[in-house]
Scaffold this motif. Structure first.
Motif: not given
Length: 287
Positions: A20-23, A32-37, A115-123, A137-144
């Motif tokens: 899981a990734v958390q920022v 929080t993502l269960d795995q990188p996007a 409401a559709f349970n899509i994670p949203v990162y506000l930048s 943060d974007l690196g962690r969220l995308t496995d980069q």
């Protein structure tokens, strides 16, 4: 038994590899993502640029109408603009992460996406430090993360170099005009205001309570800047000042038009934009 143990070990490694990734985003929300996007939608141009910069461009499956850089971004499906998002298209693209703008995208539509349970990162990075954190943060969220760290450190070093070279030079009072009708400028809390400081400039509206305040002609006259900077390709926005000889900047001929392509977005382009900004202020200083 040895084969079973090896299989269990491989399964364990695979599990940890997709940890899981958390920022925390710029609105102080924990994302929080269960795995990188693997499927990302960007609803703002600066995030699209930053994702390409860290090597996550291939993960983009949708972008906003204004994501025009780099060139590869123009081939990605459009999902709407700041005023309206095409929720049907967004859902059909099956994103596992959306990058959005808290002060630009419709709050109601972002709530619908949530409401559709899509994670949203506000930048919404407003200074160099926040841009650096967005990259990480974007690196962690995308496995980069590795590439993002290299890019973040390079950007940070370039900004420090700019500050080292120019910030201690003779102060110059600067008015930065974002728009001329009505007149808008920037405060000291904006990344352009920060760059002006790096350049040894003194932003005459640094203490404004909002990031991009509207100001009156009288306020500019009272501030009496030594340099007036404006955007646009032909400089017509500065025409409103050219005959106002009460201004020090006009008397000394220090009205300059900047190419704001590298200054309008909180991206790596600020390295180029900052260099041009500092060079322009330094030219006025030398005269």
């Amino acid at each position: 038994m040895m084969r079973l143990a090896s299989a269990l070990l491989l399964a364990l490694c695979a599990t940890f590899g997709a940890a899981a990734v958390q920022v925390t985003d710029d609105a102080n929300n924990v994302v929080t993502l269960d795995q990188p996007a693997k499927r990302v939608i960007s609803l703002l141009p600066h995030a699209t640029e930053l994702l390409f910069d860290i090597g996550a461009g291939p993960a983009l499956v949708g972008v906003d109408e204004y994501s025009n850089y780099p060139a590869a971004a123009q081939d990605i499906p459009r999902v709407g603009d700041y005023f309206a998002l095409n929720l049907e298209v967004i859902l059909a693209l099956q994103p596992d992460l959306i990058i959005a703008w808290p002060n630009g995208n419709s709050a109601a539509q972002l709530e619908r996406l949530a409401a559709f349970n899509i994670p949203v990162y506000l930048s919404d990075p407003q200074n160099v430090g926040m841009i650096v954190e967005n990259l990480r943060d974007l690196g962690r969220l995308t496995d980069q993360s590795d590439r993002a760290e290299q890019v973040a450190m390079g950007f940070e070093d370039a900004m420090k170099d700019l500050q080292r070279r120019f910030s201690d030079r003779e102060p110059v009072r600067v008015f930065y005009q974002v728009w001329h009708d009505p007149i808008f400028t920037i405060s000291g809390d904006n990344f352009i205001g920060e760059l002006i400081t790096y350049c040894g400039g003194v932003n005459v509206f640094a203490d404004a309570p909002v990031l991009a305040p509207q100001v009156g002609r009288e306020s500019v006259l009272a501030a009496n800047p030594e340099v007036i900077l404006g955007g646009g390709s032909d400089g017509t926005g500065l025409d409103i000042w050219r005959t106002v000889t009460d201004l020090s900047a006009v008397r000394q001929g220090h009205l300059y038009t900047l190419n704001t392509g590298h200054l309008s977005r909180p991206t790596l382009g600020l390295v180029t934009g900052g260099e041009a900004l500092c060079t322009t202020i330094d030219r006025a200083r030398a005269q």
